[in-house]
Scaffold this active site. Structure first.
Site, PDB file in Angstrom:
ATOM      1  N   ARG A 103     -15.186  11.907  11.589  1.00  0.00           N
ATOM      2  CA  ARG A 103     -15.257  12.328  13.002  1.00  0.00           C
ATOM      3  C   ARG A 103     -14.661  13.720  13.213  1.00  0.00           C
ATOM      4  O   ARG A 103     -15.147  14.485  14.037  1.00  0.00           O
ATOM      5  CB  ARG A 103     -14.610  11.268  13.894  1.00  0.00           C
ATOM      6  CG  ARG A 103     -15.412   9.958  13.803  1.00  0.00           C
ATOM      7  CD  ARG A 103     -15.439   9.191  15.070  1.00  0.00           C
ATOM      8  NE  ARG A 103     -16.426   8.121  14.987  1.00  0.00           N
ATOM      9  CZ  ARG A 103     -16.282   6.924  15.537  1.00  0.00           C
ATOM     10  NH1 ARG A 103     -15.197   6.648  16.229  1.00  0.00           N
ATOM     11  NH2 ARG A 103     -17.236   6.032  15.433  1.00  0.00           N
TER      12      ARG A 103
ATOM     13  N   THR B 175      -2.538   4.503  -1.499  1.00  0.00           N
ATOM     14  CA  THR B 175      -2.145   3.493  -2.493  1.00  0.00           C
ATOM     15  C   THR B 175      -1.058   2.631  -1.874  1.00  0.00           C
ATOM     16  O   THR B 175      -0.223   3.141  -1.116  1.00  0.00           O
ATOM     17  CB  THR B 175      -1.609   4.129  -3.803  1.00  0.00           C
ATOM     18  OG1 THR B 175      -0.885   3.133  -4.543  1.00  0.00           O
ATOM     19  CG2 THR B 175      -0.662   5.286  -3.559  1.00  0.00           C
TER      20      THR B 175
ATOM     21  N   ASP C  73       1.334   1.503  -3.472  1.00  0.00           N
ATOM     22  CA  ASP C  73       2.552   1.633  -4.282  1.00  0.00           C
ATOM     23  C   ASP C  73       3.603   2.588  -3.717  1.00  0.00           C
ATOM     24  O   ASP C  73       4.767   2.525  -4.109  1.00  0.00           O
ATOM     25  CB  ASP C  73       2.193   2.094  -5.693  1.00  0.00           C
ATOM     26  CG  ASP C  73       1.450   1.027  -6.469  1.00  0.00           C
ATOM     27  OD1 ASP C  73       1.599  -0.162  -6.127  1.00  0.00           O
ATOM     28  OD2 ASP C  73       0.716   1.373  -7.411  1.00  0.00           O
TER      29      ASP C  73
ATOM     30  N   MET D  14       3.481  -6.327  -6.607  1.00  0.00           N
ATOM     31  CA  MET D  14       2.832  -5.244  -7.339  1.00  0.00           C
ATOM     32  C   MET D  14       3.761  -4.051  -7.517  1.00  0.00           C
ATOM     33  O   MET D  14       4.732  -3.885  -6.786  1.00  0.00           O
ATOM     34  CB  MET D  14       1.554  -4.827  -6.635  1.00  0.00           C
ATOM     35  CG  MET D  14       0.388  -5.738  -6.978  1.00  0.00           C
ATOM     36  SD  MET D  14      -1.155  -5.126  -6.294  1.00  0.00           S
ATOM     37  CE  MET D  14      -2.310  -6.169  -7.160  1.00  0.00           C
TER      38      MET D  14
ATOM     39  N   GLU E 248       6.189  -6.007 -10.796  1.00  0.00           N
ATOM     40  CA  GLU E 248       5.444  -6.416 -11.991  1.00  0.00           C
ATOM     41  C   GLU E 248       5.792  -5.585 -13.232  1.00  0.00           C
ATOM     42  O   GLU E 248       5.687  -6.069 -14.351  1.00  0.00           O
ATOM     43  CB  GLU E 248       3.929  -6.368 -11.731  1.00  0.00           C
ATOM     44  CG  GLU E 248       3.383  -4.991 -11.400  1.00  0.00           C
ATOM     45  CD  GLU E 248       1.863  -4.984 -11.211  1.00  0.00           C
ATOM     46  OE1 GLU E 248       1.388  -4.154 -10.443  1.00  0.00           O
ATOM     47  OE2 GLU E 248       1.175  -5.793 -11.840  1.00  0.00           O
TER      48      GLU E 248
HETATM   49  O1  F6P Z   1      -2.076   1.089  -7.862  1.00  0.00           O
HETATM   50  C1  F6P Z   1      -2.057   0.007  -6.996  1.00  0.00           C
HETATM   51  C2  F6P Z   1      -1.935  -1.283  -7.732  1.00  0.00           C
HETATM   52  O2  F6P Z   1      -2.038  -2.254  -6.751  1.00  0.00           O
HETATM   53  C3  F6P Z   1      -0.666  -1.494  -8.577  1.00  0.00           C
HETATM   54  O3  F6P Z   1       0.478  -1.836  -7.856  1.00  0.00           O
HETATM   55  C4  F6P Z   1      -1.117  -2.590  -9.504  1.00  0.00           C
HETATM   56  O4  F6P Z   1      -0.356  -2.596 -10.669  1.00  0.00           O
HETATM   57  C5  F6P Z   1      -2.536  -2.209  -9.773  1.00  0.00           C
HETATM   58  O5  F6P Z   1      -2.979  -1.485  -8.641  1.00  0.00           O
HETATM   59  C6  F6P Z   1      -3.485  -3.346 -10.029  1.00  0.00           C
HETATM   60  O6  F6P Z   1      -4.748  -2.824 -10.271  1.00  0.00           O
HETATM   61  P1  F6P Z   1      -6.094  -3.663 -10.425  1.00  0.00           P
HETATM   62  O7  F6P Z   1      -6.521  -4.096  -9.069  1.00  0.00           O
HETATM   63  O8  F6P Z   1      -7.044  -2.708 -11.030  1.00  0.00           O
HETATM   64  O9  F6P Z   1      -5.765  -4.843 -11.289  1.00  0.00           O
END
Ligand code: F6P
Length: 323
Positions: free
Chosen positions: A25, A126, A128, A170, A223
């Protein structure tokens, strides 16, 4: 500049759609034509382009995921792949590209712009939150809320059964989700990749908590923690503390989905708007972020190299509040 393209890349994050909407937009407002590239870099190679009008981005601000879809392209890592992608860009007269993604996306953009001289702007998308040059990435706030909502439910069972829960969130290289969600749920401990995990210390603290009759606890594990994932860590703890009734939950991809929060919608809208204005103003090879409410431009080579250090005050705070 009369024609630009937008795409999403890497892990999807809530707010990407709000950002695409803002880009389209704002560009149309300036009389600029916008192509959406489907499936990120892979779609750029495979010639998956579509013109986006204002209606195409209607009613998407509230949707998680990305209408442009995403991928992690192996072919784009090759010179031949990038050459094909550039030819598809060139043949449509595209003069600038905006990508929404994470460090992998910007690493691709850096190589691409070194080989082919085309203005390229990145936006931090992201869950993260592991990029410098922005206080928050698009999707992080929603992911935190997703984790908190899930763990609040787990806490009902933990309390009812007097259990110890290890909840894995994650973050394969970064503990931002773990740290803030851990504080938000009142976790007993938060284990993150940036800080060495002292398993012996954790076991001692849990033992002391058991003796003072603390009946249930939540431990949040990123993780990518250096002591392993939640299953591995729980196994080691149970071996030493069999008195605990212990369970493990891996939250997984539910953290990444769902309708974006108010904060993510706002951030995505602002960044999409700023990205178009920046590219039209001649900015090149930078990620646009917001730091202390100010728009900040970070060169790709910096954005991909570092992520902000974890706030150690927050670690201390978490430790004290978990007593
Ligand atoms: O980069 C974002 C993320 O969610 C990370 O925290 C995680 O390790 C990764 O992607 C998982 O990726 P995928 O969906 O490709 O398994």
């Amino acid at each position: 500049m009369k024609t630009i393209a937008v795409f999403t890349s890497g892990g999807d994050s809530p707010g990407m759609n709000a950002c695409i909407r803002a880009i389209v937009r704002t560009a149309l407002h300036h009389g600029v034509k916008v192509y959406g590239i489907m499936h990120g870099y892979q779609g750029m190679i495979e010639d998956q382009f579509r013109v986006l009008g204002s209606d195409d981005v209607g009613n998407i601000i509230q949707r998680g995921g990305t209408i442009l879809k995403s991928s992690r392209s192996k072919e784009f890592l090759t010179t031949e792949g990038r050459q094909k992608a550039f030819e598809n860009i060139q043949k449509r007269g595209i003069e600038g590209i905006i990508a929404i993604g994470g460090d992998g996306t910007f690493a691709g953009a850096k190589v691409f712009t070194e080989e082919h001289n085309i203005p390229f702007i990145g936006l931090p998308g992201t869950i993260d939150n592991d990029l410098i040059g922005t206080d928050y990435t698009i999707g992080y706030d929603t992911a935190l809320n997703n984790v908190i909502e899930a763990v609040d439910k787990i806490k009902d069972t933990a309390a009812s059964h007097d259990r110890l829960f290890f909840v894995e969130v994650m973050g394969k290289d970064a503990g931002f989700i773990a740290l803030r969600s851990g504080i938000g749920v009142g976790a007993f401990a938060i284990l993150i990749p940036e800080v060495h995990t002292d398993l012996e210390g954790l076991i001692q603290n849990l033992d002391a908590a058991y003796k003072r009759k603390k009946s249930s606890s939540i431990i949040i594990v990123a993780e990518g923690d250096d002591a392993g994932g939640a299953y591995k860590i729980a196994e080691k703890v149970v071996a030493k503390l069999p008195q605990y009734d212990t369970r493990v939950t891996i939250l997984g991809h539910q953290q990444r989905g769902g309708s974006p929060s108010a904060l993510d919608r706002m951030l995505a809208s602002q960044l999409g708007y700023e990205a178009v204005n920046s590219i039209l103003a001649g900015k090149h090879s930078v990620m646009v972020g917001i730091v202390n409410k100010q728009v900040v431009y970070t060169p790709f080579e910096q954005a991909i190299k570092h992520h902000d250090k974890v706030n150690t005050d927050f670690l201390k705070l978490a430790e004290i509040l978990a007593a």
